[in-house]
Design a protein around this motif. Structure first.
Motif, PDB file in Angstrom:
ATOM      1  N   LEU A   1       0.841  -1.192   0.000  1.00 41.78           N
ATOM      2  CA  LEU A   1       0.000   0.000   0.000  1.00 41.78           C
ATOM      3  C   LEU A   1       0.876   1.241   0.000  1.00 41.78           C
ATOM      4  O   LEU A   1       1.828   1.329   0.767  1.00 41.78           O
ATOM      5  N   LYS A   2       0.522   2.195  -0.856  1.00 40.91           N
ATOM      6  CA  LYS A   2       1.266   3.448  -0.930  1.00 40.91           C
ATOM      7  C   LYS A   2       0.275   4.603  -0.939  1.00 40.91           C
ATOM      8  O   LYS A   2      -0.739   4.546  -1.628  1.00 40.91           O
ATOM      9  N   ALA A   3       0.580   5.621  -0.162  1.00 40.70           N
ATOM     10  CA  ALA A   3      -0.283   6.794  -0.086  1.00 40.70           C
ATOM     11  C   ALA A   3       0.047   7.759  -1.216  1.00 40.70           C
ATOM     12  O   ALA A   3       1.212   7.971  -1.545  1.00 40.70           O
ATOM     13  N   SER A   4      -1.004   8.335  -1.789  1.00 38.96           N
ATOM     14  CA  SER A   4      -0.837   9.335  -2.840  1.00 38.96           C
ATOM     15  C   SER A   4      -2.009  10.306  -2.773  1.00 38.96           C
ATOM     16  O   SER A   4      -3.166   9.893  -2.843  1.00 38.96           O
ATOM     17  N   LYS A   5      -1.690  11.597  -2.629  1.00 35.48           N
ATOM     18  CA  LYS A   5      -2.742  12.610  -2.564  1.00 35.48           C
ATOM     19  C   LYS A   5      -3.464  12.780  -3.896  1.00 35.48           C
ATOM     20  O   LYS A   5      -4.520  13.389  -3.952  1.00 35.48           O
ATOM     21  N   THR A   6      -2.909  12.243  -4.972  1.00 36.62           N
ATOM     22  CA  THR A   6      -3.565  12.355  -6.277  1.00 36.62           C
ATOM     23  C   THR A   6      -4.703  11.353  -6.452  1.00 36.62           C
ATOM     24  O   THR A   6      -5.482  11.472  -7.386  1.00 36.62           O
ATOM     25  N   VAL A   7      -4.781  10.371  -5.557  1.00 39.51           N
ATOM     26  CA  VAL A   7      -5.862   9.387  -5.606  1.00 39.51           C
ATOM     27  C   VAL A   7      -7.000   9.897  -4.718  1.00 39.51           C
ATOM     28  O   VAL A   7      -6.800  10.119  -3.523  1.00 39.51           O
ATOM     29  N   PRO A   8      -8.187  10.102  -5.271  1.00 38.14           N
ATOM     30  CA  PRO A   8      -9.310  10.587  -4.456  1.00 38.14           C
ATOM     31  C   PRO A   8      -9.706   9.560  -3.389  1.00 38.14           C
ATOM     32  O   PRO A   8      -9.560   8.355  -3.602  1.00 38.14           O
ATOM     33  N   PRO A   9     -10.223  10.010  -2.241  1.00 41.17           N
ATOM     34  CA  PRO A   9     -10.701   9.063  -1.225  1.00 41.17           C
ATOM     35  C   PRO A   9     -11.742   8.111  -1.824  1.00 41.17           C
ATOM     36  O   PRO A   9     -12.573   8.507  -2.636  1.00 41.17           O
ATOM     37  N   GLY A  10     -11.661   6.851  -1.418  1.00 37.89           N
ATOM     38  CA  GLY A  10     -12.585   5.833  -1.917  1.00 37.89           C
ATOM     39  C   GLY A  10     -12.127   5.179  -3.209  1.00 37.89           C
ATOM     40  O   GLY A  10     -12.732   4.226  -3.668  1.00 37.89           O
ATOM     41  N   HIS A  11     -11.059   5.699  -3.798  1.00 35.77           N
ATOM     42  CA  HIS A  11     -10.533   5.155  -5.051  1.00 35.77           C
ATOM     43  C   HIS A  11      -9.240   4.379  -4.783  1.00 35.77           C
ATOM     44  O   HIS A  11      -8.536   4.644  -3.812  1.00 35.77           O
ATOM     45  N   PHE A  12      -8.950   3.466  -5.678  1.00 37.77           N
ATOM     46  CA  PHE A  12      -7.748   2.629  -5.588  1.00 37.77           C
ATOM     47  C   PHE A  12      -7.116   2.569  -6.964  1.00 37.77           C
ATOM     48  O   PHE A  12      -7.820   2.418  -7.962  1.00 37.77           O
ATOM     49  N   TRP A  13      -5.798   2.684  -7.020  1.00 33.52           N
ATOM     50  CA  TRP A  13      -5.058   2.499  -8.275  1.00 33.52           C
ATOM     51  C   TRP A  13      -4.186   1.282  -8.054  1.00 33.52           C
ATOM     52  O   TRP A  13      -3.241   1.307  -7.266  1.00 33.52           O
ATOM     53  N   LEU A  14      -4.510   0.202  -8.745  1.00 32.73           N
ATOM     54  CA  LEU A  14      -3.786  -1.055  -8.584  1.00 32.73           C
ATOM     55  C   LEU A  14      -2.957  -1.360  -9.813  1.00 32.73           C
ATOM     56  O   LEU A  14      -3.370  -1.070 -10.934  1.00 32.73           O
ATOM     57  N   GLY A  15      -1.792  -1.973  -9.584  1.00 38.28           N
ATOM     58  CA  GLY A  15      -0.946  -2.353 -10.699  1.00 38.28           C
ATOM     59  C   GLY A  15       0.222  -3.198 -10.240  1.00 38.28           C
ATOM     60  O   GLY A  15       0.311  -3.597  -9.087  1.00 38.28           O
ATOM     61  N   VAL A  16       1.105  -3.444 -11.172  1.00 40.47           N
ATOM     62  CA  VAL A  16       2.321  -4.204 -10.898  1.00 40.47           C
ATOM     63  C   VAL A  16       3.483  -3.233 -11.044  1.00 40.47           C
ATOM     64  O   VAL A  16       3.613  -2.588 -12.085  1.00 40.47           O
TER      65      VAL A  16
END
Length: 86
Positions: free
Chosen positions: A64-79
């Motif tokens: 898990l990594k925190a990023s202010k560019t990701v809106p609350p409730g959203h997830f950006w998943l990848g490899v």
């Protein structure tokens, strides 16, 4: 494989606004969808920092990594891309 021998990464956006579900369950559900869509489990998930402030964590197999560019409730998943070794 992308240019210069580096692997290409697929990221997927996911939204889950269910306040009753734990962060780990939300990420596991998103990771399962990612696996069905891309044929591999994600290794990293970016979330808004407020989502981590409650002390919740995700599945052990995803960083898990925190990023202010990701809106609350959203997830950006990848490899995560692996750097070229040669």
């Amino acid at each position: 494989e992308g240019r210069c021998g580096m692997s290409t990464t697929q990221f997927m956006g996911w939204y889950d606004g269910d306040k009753k579900t734990t962060l780990a369950a939300k990420i596991a559900r998103a990771a399962d969808h990612y696996r069905r869509k891309y044929g591999a489990l994600p290794t990293v998930c970016f979330v808004h920092p407020k989502m981590l402030s409650s002390g919740q964590s995700g599945p052990d197999y995803i960083a898990l990594k925190a990023s202010k560019t990701v809106p609350p409730g959203h997830f950006w998943l990848g490899v995560e891309e692996q750097a070229m070794t040669a």
